[in-house]
Design a protein around this motif. Sequence first.
Motif, PDB file in Angstrom:
ATOM      1  N   GLN A  23     -74.571  28.296 -22.242  1.00 62.33           N
ATOM      2  CA  GLN A  23     -74.420  28.487 -20.801  1.00 62.33           C
ATOM      3  C   GLN A  23     -75.451  29.477 -20.275  1.00 62.33           C
ATOM      4  OE1 GLN A  23     -72.786  26.697 -18.814  1.00 62.33           O
ATOM      5  NE2 GLN A  23     -73.041  27.857 -16.925  1.00 62.33           N
ATOM      6  N   LEU A  24     -75.747  30.509 -21.047  1.00 67.73           N
ATOM      7  CA  LEU A  24     -76.775  31.471 -20.655  1.00 67.73           C
ATOM      8  C   LEU A  24     -78.115  30.766 -20.475  1.00 67.73           C
ATOM      9  CD1 LEU A  24     -77.288  34.624 -20.357  1.00 67.73           C
ATOM     10  CD2 LEU A  24     -78.133  34.510 -22.708  1.00 67.73           C
ATOM     11  N   GLU A  25     -78.448  29.893 -21.396  1.00 71.94           N
ATOM     12  CA  GLU A  25     -79.711  29.164 -21.313  1.00 71.94           C
ATOM     13  C   GLU A  25     -79.712  28.186 -20.140  1.00 71.94           C
ATOM     14  OE1 GLU A  25     -80.019  27.490 -25.210  1.00 71.94           O
ATOM     15  OE2 GLU A  25     -80.796  29.352 -26.109  1.00 71.94           O
ATOM     16  N   THR A  26     -78.550  27.596 -19.850  1.00 73.03           N
ATOM     17  CA  THR A  26     -78.447  26.697 -18.696  1.00 73.03           C
ATOM     18  C   THR A  26     -78.711  27.452 -17.404  1.00 73.03           C
ATOM     19  OG1 THR A  26     -76.886  25.213 -19.794  1.00 73.03           O
ATOM     20  CG2 THR A  26     -76.891  25.198 -17.392  1.00 73.03           C
ATOM     21  N   ILE A  27     -78.080  28.611 -17.261  1.00 71.34           N
ATOM     22  CA  ILE A  27     -78.269  29.433 -16.058  1.00 71.34           C
ATOM     23  C   ILE A  27     -79.743  29.800 -15.896  1.00 71.34           C
ATOM     24  CG2 ILE A  27     -77.749  31.682 -15.017  1.00 71.34           C
ATOM     25  CD1 ILE A  27     -74.982  31.466 -16.500  1.00 71.34           C
ATOM     26  N   ASP A  28     -80.350  30.278 -16.978  1.00 73.54           N
ATOM     27  CA  ASP A  28     -81.752  30.685 -16.902  1.00 73.54           C
ATOM     28  C   ASP A  28     -82.662  29.496 -16.610  1.00 73.54           C
ATOM     29  OD1 ASP A  28     -83.598  32.969 -17.177  1.00 73.54           O
ATOM     30  OD2 ASP A  28     -84.437  31.759 -18.812  1.00 73.54           O
ATOM     31  N   GLY A  29     -82.271  28.327 -17.120  1.00 74.63           N
ATOM     32  CA  GLY A  29     -83.059  27.127 -16.829  1.00 74.63           C
ATOM     33  C   GLY A  29     -83.113  26.829 -15.341  1.00 74.63           C
ATOM     34  N   TYR A  30     -81.983  27.005 -14.642  1.00 73.93           N
ATOM     35  CA  TYR A  30     -81.962  26.793 -13.197  1.00 73.93           C
ATOM     36  C   TYR A  30     -82.815  27.828 -12.475  1.00 73.93           C
ATOM     37  CZ  TYR A  30     -78.414  23.122 -13.089  1.00 73.93           C
ATOM     38  OH  TYR A  30     -77.746  21.940 -13.232  1.00 73.93           O
ATOM     39  N   VAL A  31     -82.751  29.079 -12.923  1.00 71.14           N
ATOM     40  CA  VAL A  31     -83.546  30.128 -12.286  1.00 71.14           C
ATOM     41  C   VAL A  31     -85.039  29.854 -12.487  1.00 71.14           C
ATOM     42  CG1 VAL A  31     -84.106  32.588 -12.316  1.00 71.14           C
ATOM     43  CG2 VAL A  31     -81.715  31.849 -12.477  1.00 71.14           C
ATOM     44  N   GLN A  32     -85.412  29.462 -13.685  1.00 74.67           N
ATOM     45  CA  GLN A  32     -86.822  29.166 -13.954  1.00 74.67           C
ATOM     46  C   GLN A  32     -87.297  27.955 -13.151  1.00 74.67           C
ATOM     47  OE1 GLN A  32     -88.618  31.406 -15.530  1.00 74.67           O
ATOM     48  NE2 GLN A  32     -86.664  32.513 -15.785  1.00 74.67           N
ATOM     49  N   SER A  33     -86.412  26.994 -12.942  1.00 75.27           N
ATOM     50  CA  SER A  33     -86.797  25.827 -12.131  1.00 75.27           C
ATOM     51  C   SER A  33     -87.023  26.235 -10.681  1.00 75.27           C
ATOM     52  CB  SER A  33     -85.734  24.727 -12.225  1.00 75.27           C
ATOM     53  OG  SER A  33     -84.603  25.024 -11.431  1.00 75.27           O
ATOM     54  N   ALA A  34     -86.226  27.182 -10.195  1.00 73.52           N
ATOM     55  CA  ALA A  34     -86.411  27.669  -8.829  1.00 73.52           C
ATOM     56  C   ALA A  34     -87.749  28.382  -8.689  1.00 73.52           C
ATOM     57  CB  ALA A  34     -85.261  28.614  -8.459  1.00 73.52           C
ATOM     58  N   ILE A  35     -88.082  29.194  -9.687  1.00 75.33           N
ATOM     59  CA  ILE A  35     -89.372  29.884  -9.666  1.00 75.33           C
ATOM     60  C   ILE A  35     -90.513  28.869  -9.678  1.00 75.33           C
ATOM     61  CG2 ILE A  35     -90.889  31.411 -10.987  1.00 75.33           C
ATOM     62  CD1 ILE A  35     -88.345  32.849 -11.975  1.00 75.33           C
ATOM     63  N   ALA A  36     -90.384  27.853 -10.533  1.00 77.25           N
ATOM     64  CA  ALA A  36     -91.419  26.815 -10.614  1.00 77.25           C
ATOM     65  C   ALA A  36     -91.562  26.060  -9.297  1.00 77.25           C
ATOM     66  CB  ALA A  36     -91.086  25.850 -11.750  1.00 77.25           C
ATOM     67  N   ASP A  37     -90.456  25.959  -8.544  1.00 78.05           N
ATOM     68  CA  ASP A  37     -90.479  25.262  -7.256  1.00 78.05           C
ATOM     69  C   ASP A  37     -90.989  26.143  -6.119  1.00 78.05           C
ATOM     70  OD1 ASP A  37     -89.540  22.902  -8.324  1.00 78.05           O
ATOM     71  OD2 ASP A  37     -87.426  23.354  -7.900  1.00 78.05           O
ATOM     72  N   GLY A  38     -91.329  27.405  -6.436  1.00 76.27           N
ATOM     73  CA  GLY A  38     -91.888  28.284  -5.416  1.00 76.27           C
ATOM     74  C   GLY A  38     -90.914  29.258  -4.793  1.00 76.27           C
ATOM     75  N   ALA A  39     -89.691  29.341  -5.318  1.00 78.83           N
ATOM     76  CA  ALA A  39     -88.703  30.271  -4.781  1.00 78.83           C
ATOM     77  C   ALA A  39     -89.037  31.711  -5.191  1.00 78.83           C
ATOM     78  CB  ALA A  39     -87.306  29.895  -5.271  1.00 78.83           C
ATOM     79  N   THR A  40     -88.376  32.652  -4.527  1.00 80.50           N
ATOM     80  CA  THR A  40     -88.590  34.076  -4.793  1.00 80.50           C
ATOM     81  C   THR A  40     -87.346  34.689  -5.398  1.00 80.50           C
ATOM     82  OG1 THR A  40     -90.133  34.261  -2.936  1.00 80.50           O
ATOM     83  CG2 THR A  40     -89.143  36.309  -3.753  1.00 80.50           C
ATOM     84  N   ILE A  41     -87.510  35.429  -6.479  1.00 81.37           N
ATOM     85  CA  ILE A  41     -86.395  36.165  -7.075  1.00 81.37           C
ATOM     86  C   ILE A  41     -86.356  37.544  -6.418  1.00 81.37           C
ATOM     87  CG2 ILE A  41     -85.341  37.020  -9.199  1.00 81.37           C
ATOM     88  CD1 ILE A  41     -85.627  33.967  -9.055  1.00 81.37           C
ATOM     89  N   VAL A  42     -85.317  37.796  -5.645  1.00 83.85           N
ATOM     90  CA  VAL A  42     -85.188  39.078  -4.952  1.00 83.85           C
ATOM     91  C   VAL A  42     -84.708  40.154  -5.910  1.00 83.85           C
ATOM     92  CG1 VAL A  42     -83.991  40.312  -3.087  1.00 83.85           C
ATOM     93  CG2 VAL A  42     -84.753  37.949  -2.751  1.00 83.85           C
ATOM     94  N   THR A  43     -83.754  39.799  -6.744  1.00 80.76           N
ATOM     95  CA  THR A  43     -83.273  40.704  -7.781  1.00 80.76           C
ATOM     96  C   THR A  43     -82.706  39.876  -8.917  1.00 80.76           C
ATOM     97  OG1 THR A  43     -81.889  42.643  -8.261  1.00 80.76           O
ATOM     98  CG2 THR A  43     -80.930  40.963  -6.821  1.00 80.76           C
ATOM     99  N   GLY A  44     -82.715  40.431 -10.123  1.00 80.60           N
ATOM    100  CA  GLY A  44     -82.199  39.702 -11.279  1.00 80.60           C
ATOM    101  C   GLY A  44     -83.207  38.693 -11.790  1.00 80.60           C
ATOM    102  N   GLY A  45     -82.686  37.533 -12.174  1.00 77.49           N
ATOM    103  CA  GLY A  45     -83.563  36.450 -12.606  1.00 77.49           C
ATOM    104  C   GLY A  45     -83.815  36.370 -14.084  1.00 77.49           C
ATOM    105  N   LYS A  46     -83.054  37.124 -14.865  1.00 76.57           N
ATOM    106  CA  LYS A  46     -83.262  37.049 -16.309  1.00 76.57           C
ATOM    107  C   LYS A  46     -82.017  37.516 -17.052  1.00 76.57           C
ATOM    108  CE  LYS A  46     -85.482  41.636 -16.678  1.00 76.57           C
ATOM    109  NZ  LYS A  46     -85.216  42.060 -15.306  1.00 76.57           N
TER     110      LYS A  46
END
Length: 505
Positions: free
Chosen positions: A345-368
């Motif tokens: 589940q940890l890897e699933t969550i991070d996979g979504y965050v990394q996909s958002a970054i790849a799509d051009g989104a901004t991580i305001v806080t957290g992200g890892k």
Amino acid sequence: MSTVKDKKFETSPTIRETYQLLINGERVDSKSDETFTTYNPATGDAVAVVAKASIEDADRAVKAARAAFDSGKWKRTPIGKRSRVLNKIASIMRLRFNELVELEILDTGKALSAAQGQVMQAIEDFEFYAGAIVGHRGDVNNVPGQFFNYTQKEPVGVCAQIIPWNYPLMMAAWKVAPAIAAGCCVVLKPASLTPLTAIVLTEICHEAGLPPGVVNVIPGAGSTIGNYLVEHPEVDKVAFTGSTPIGKDIMAKASQTLKRVTLELGGKSPNIVFEDADIEAAVAGSLYGIFYNTGQSCEARSRLYVEESIYDEFMEKFTEKAKKLKLGNPFNEETHIGAIISKDQLETIDGYVQSAIADGATIVTGGKAATVEGFEDGYWYEPTIITNVNHDMKSVQEEIFGPVVVVMKFNGEKEALALANDTIYGLGSAIWTTNQARATRVANEIKAGIVMVNSPISAFPGTPFGGYKQSGFGRELCVETLDLYTETKSVLSYFGTRPLNFFNV
């Protein structure tokens, strides 16, 4: 088996190292003699060894439930006595409150405050249905001519109940309490990651006086045991809480025997903050709405929409508070966010965050992933806020099931509603506004089963919980839930003095 405890929390001395199946009122090992080990997600330590049900075990559990149901011993028990048994279950749970809380934390890694609240609601569920069943009865209907019609409620039969890992005890209570209140018999299949409190709950049910076979518990793999129960010809109803893809599969399989089905599935719930909202309340509520239970909640408000005129002010406060949330020892009263349930589940969550970054989104806080001192072998993820997203992104459309929120601006009610309803899901939603007329208008137009107005709380015993669209169907936690566990029989009697001879022969 080691555990992590906090001196402020009085732990129970009754935690066991091994847990068995419970079939027909008896603790038994699996016919295959197989077991599996549960692990504390906060530490990686083993918690307990659990008997792993086989297909043969599932079959004998269904047969025990069927024999108990067909005997009529429980379904013909007067409602008043059934009610007393449910109240006794609740009473025993209160006496064993600390044990249940400790087990829930060890199994899930969730924070103490979350576990305490969920165990308390599980107790209140049994108390609620102990009262609700007393007033659940049929009707007398007016019909033309010399006829008398009444209806009566009868239990639907043997129910397979498949429980998720995010709220193991509470979800079990949501299902077991109305089922046994209605007179049904149950085969409970808890998630393999978190089976312990469901096993103890079943033991408590028997201690409270439930006849053998009325509630059986068989931990095991969902892909085998769950599917077997869904397809079993002697199971009359399936109640499932979990993901939408698995819900669809269950519905298809259950259709082969026309089982009754209740599905409480995924969500991607919108949280709408209007410019006239009480910002302090909206910030605090939005924080709780996504980060409670580590974001591992089907109705987590994971899409945050903020009116543009207050966006900057809101985001400054929201981000500041998110950074103050504490990860750590789940038994510590000051911990806000517990562990992620598993490495997968940890890897699933991070996979979504990394996909958002790849799509051009901004991580305001957290992200890892996070590292927590003293809990380095556990699974942790930082509270994460993502901005600069659009509605086509995977992170916006799909359920992440973790402490991650995506944030967008909007202008006016029309745009807010268009954004909120742009999803396949329809479980929860939240509105923040001081304008009651606006709250009513927006609540009426949101396509979701639950609307929270100026509050992050989604349900109490007595309030319906369930979704629209691909979030499933059926409502749990309310009086109407009893209808899902009963059949309505119509009895039509003629009381005239002249025989009815319509063929006149």
